[in-house]
Design a protein around this motif. Structure first.
Motif, PDB file in Angstrom:
ATOM      1  N   TYR A   1       0.804  -1.226   0.000  1.00  0.00           N
ATOM      2  CA  TYR A   1       0.000   0.000   0.000  1.00  0.00           C
ATOM      3  C   TYR A   1       0.836   1.274   0.000  1.00  0.00           C
TER       4      TYR A   1
ATOM      5  N   THR B   1      -3.928  -5.696  -1.477  1.00  0.00           N
ATOM      6  CA  THR B   1      -4.062  -6.561  -0.305  1.00  0.00           C
ATOM      7  C   THR B   1      -3.362  -7.893  -0.521  1.00  0.00           C
TER       8      THR B   1
ATOM      9  N   SER C   1       0.359  -7.293  -0.318  1.00  0.00           N
ATOM     10  CA  SER C   1       0.737  -7.073   1.083  1.00  0.00           C
ATOM     11  C   SER C   1       0.752  -8.392   1.851  1.00  0.00           C
TER      12      SER C   1
ATOM     13  N   ASN D   1     -11.069  -9.701   0.083  1.00  0.00           N
ATOM     14  CA  ASN D   1     -10.918  -8.601  -0.878  1.00  0.00           C
ATOM     15  C   ASN D   1     -11.142  -9.072  -2.312  1.00  0.00           C
TER      16      ASN D   1
END
Length: 199
Positions: A78, A121, A124, A162
């Motif tokens: 992010y 996401t 990450s 997500n």
């Protein structure tokens, strides 16, 4: 100690970002600003290195060490989007740049936005899981895979959720309410008349 280091790293990350944007837009030192921005990953590397040293020093592995790795993974996934967000707002606030556009709310633009969030996401989570896994061989026996099992589950669930949300927007795109003007997925505010603007 690890929690303290995480807090210090978070504060340091935003301080470095603020200095970089100030150098770029207030002092017009674009090269200096770029160098400072390149220093942001160093904050994450230092935090991870200190986490490894803490484990090698004999500290029993806990959720705080996984949290430190999660911080680094989040920053990689992010971080670039956060930098762009801060850059646009700083440019608007202090250098006369255009007002940043809000995130799209409707149509295919919203769907693409949700897939971007899902992608960040997943990246990450993947990087975090890799860093957490590396803690085991790097810890000189202080950490074991079972210690971090819950983190594998939580990060996997976060990535799947997500992806499911983004998939739902692909199957059922969010449409604007009737009578609402939309451009590029964003609500278009009607222009005010001079009389309305003076109120």
């Amino acid at each position: 100690m690890i929690v303290t280091l995480i807090v210090a790293a978070e504060i340091s990350w935003w301080i470095v970002l603020g200095l970089a944007l100030s150098a770029r837009y207030l002092l017009r030192w674009r090269r200096t600003g770029t160098v400072l921005l390149l220093g942001l990953p160093a904050v994450d590397l230092v935090l991870y290195a200190l986490t490894v040293l803490d484990l090698r020093g004999g500290t029993e592995a806990s959720w705080t060490h996984a949290l430190a790795a999660s911080y680094a993974g989040f920053s990689v996934g992010y971080g670039p989007s956060l930098v762009r967000w801060a850059d646009r707002h700083f440019l608007h606030r202090f250098a006369g740049g255009p007002k940043p556009l809000p995130s799209p709310k409707y149509g295919p633009e919203r769907t693409r936005y949700e897939w971007q969030i899902a992608g960040r996401t997943v990246v990450s989570a993947a990087i975090t899981l890799g860093l957490i896994t590396l803690l085991v061989p790097l810890s000189a026996g202080s950490a074991h895979y079972g210690t971090f099992l819950q983190w594998y589950l939580k990060l996997g669930i976060a990535a799947v959720v997500n992806l499911v949300v983004a998939g739902c927007y692909s199957l059922w795109p969010k449409e604007a309410p009737a009578g609402v003007a939309v451009e590029n997925g964003r609500v278009v505010e009607p222009e005010k008349t001079p009389a309305e603007s003076s109120r």
